[in-house]
Design a protein around this motif. Structure first.
Motif, PDB file in Angstrom:
ATOM      1  N   GLN A  24       1.225  -0.958  -0.243  1.00  0.00           N
ATOM      2  CA  GLN A  24       0.059   0.138   0.307  1.00  0.00           C
ATOM      3  C   GLN A  24       1.114   1.293   0.024  1.00  0.00           C
ATOM      4  O   GLN A  24       1.278   1.720   1.307  1.00  0.00           O
ATOM      5  N   GLU A  25       1.764   1.666  -0.935  1.00  0.00           N
ATOM      6  CA  GLU A  25       2.077   2.977  -1.135  1.00  0.00           C
ATOM      7  C   GLU A  25       1.464   3.544  -2.752  1.00  0.00           C
ATOM      8  O   GLU A  25       0.721   3.604  -3.062  1.00  0.00           O
ATOM      9  N   VAL A  26       2.042   4.574  -2.475  1.00  0.00           N
ATOM     10  CA  VAL A  26       2.350   5.916  -3.388  1.00  0.00           C
ATOM     11  C   VAL A  26       3.657   6.630  -3.806  1.00  0.00           C
ATOM     12  O   VAL A  26       4.365   7.010  -3.213  1.00  0.00           O
ATOM     13  N   VAL A  40      -1.070   4.561  -7.612  1.00  0.00           N
ATOM     14  CA  VAL A  40      -1.605   4.221  -5.797  1.00  0.00           C
ATOM     15  C   VAL A  40      -1.552   3.365  -6.366  1.00  0.00           C
ATOM     16  O   VAL A  40      -2.128   2.065  -6.673  1.00  0.00           O
ATOM     17  N   ASN A  42      -2.467  -0.460  -4.433  1.00  0.00           N
ATOM     18  CA  ASN A  42      -3.274  -0.587  -2.996  1.00  0.00           C
ATOM     19  C   ASN A  42      -2.907  -2.228  -3.244  1.00  0.00           C
ATOM     20  O   ASN A  42      -4.735  -2.715  -3.538  1.00  0.00           O
ATOM     21  N   ASP A  43      -2.453  -2.803  -2.319  1.00  0.00           N
ATOM     22  CA  ASP A  43      -2.542  -4.804  -2.393  1.00  0.00           C
ATOM     23  C   ASP A  43      -2.991  -5.589  -3.706  1.00  0.00           C
ATOM     24  O   ASP A  43      -4.467  -5.628  -4.010  1.00  0.00           O
ATOM     25  N   THR A  45      -4.232  -3.689  -6.428  1.00  0.00           N
ATOM     26  CA  THR A  45      -4.207  -2.402  -7.408  1.00  0.00           C
ATOM     27  C   THR A  45      -3.521  -1.393  -8.057  1.00  0.00           C
ATOM     28  O   THR A  45      -2.969  -1.738  -7.164  1.00  0.00           O
ATOM     29  N   ASP A  47      -3.452   2.388  -9.294  1.00  0.00           N
ATOM     30  CA  ASP A  47      -4.688   3.657 -10.093  1.00  0.00           C
ATOM     31  C   ASP A  47      -3.106   4.707 -10.561  1.00  0.00           C
ATOM     32  O   ASP A  47      -2.178   4.693  -9.473  1.00  0.00           O
ATOM     33  N   HIS A  53       0.292  14.134  -5.272  1.00  0.00           N
ATOM     34  CA  HIS A  53      -0.708  13.748  -3.867  1.00  0.00           C
ATOM     35  C   HIS A  53      -0.137  13.576  -2.897  1.00  0.00           C
ATOM     36  O   HIS A  53       0.887  14.444  -2.677  1.00  0.00           O
ATOM     37  N   SER A  57       4.577   7.887  -0.765  1.00  0.00           N
ATOM     38  CA  SER A  57       5.294   7.227   0.524  1.00  0.00           C
ATOM     39  C   SER A  57       7.213   7.453  -0.105  1.00  0.00           C
ATOM     40  O   SER A  57       8.048   7.589   0.631  1.00  0.00           O
TER      41      SER A  57
END
Length: 105
Positions: A24-26, A40, A42-43, A45, A47, A53, A57
């Motif tokens: 879970q990182e950006v 993004v 997220n587990d 996925t 985007d 942002h 991260s």
């Protein structure tokens, strides 16, 4: 500018959800020659958004050419970092995982 969306499409097509499982990182990308984007994860996925942002991260600054080279495997990310073509702030170790999550082969 078309060039940029191609590079981002490459990120989309190369995305390896297994490698990104539990992540879970950006990733914020600041481009010297294009609009900023952030990714993004997220587990498993993905985007991709245009802009900045609030709390990435890791932030990566480079030209679109450098990103393309890294994605193609023509440019070693660590070398780019050492030679100043790539600047990173935040969780820099996270940047080294990009090649796992977006493998070139």
């Amino acid at each position: 500018m078309m060039h940029m969306s191609q590079t981002l499409d490459t990120l989309r097509t190369r995305f390896n959800p297994q490698a990104a499982s539990g992540v879970q990182e950006v990733f914020q990308f600041h481009f010297s020659d294009a609009d900023d984007h952030y990714v993004v994860i997220n587990d498993g996925t993905l985007d991709i958004q245009q802009g900045e942002h609030d709390d990435p991260s890791v932030s990566l600054s480079m030209s679109t050419e450098t990103l393309k080279g890294i994605m193609n495997g023509d440019v070693n990310g660590m070398t780019a970092f050492m030679t100043g073509k790539l600047k990173a702030t935040g969780n820099i170790m996270l940047a080294t995982r990009l090649s796992d999550m977006f493998p070139s082969s």
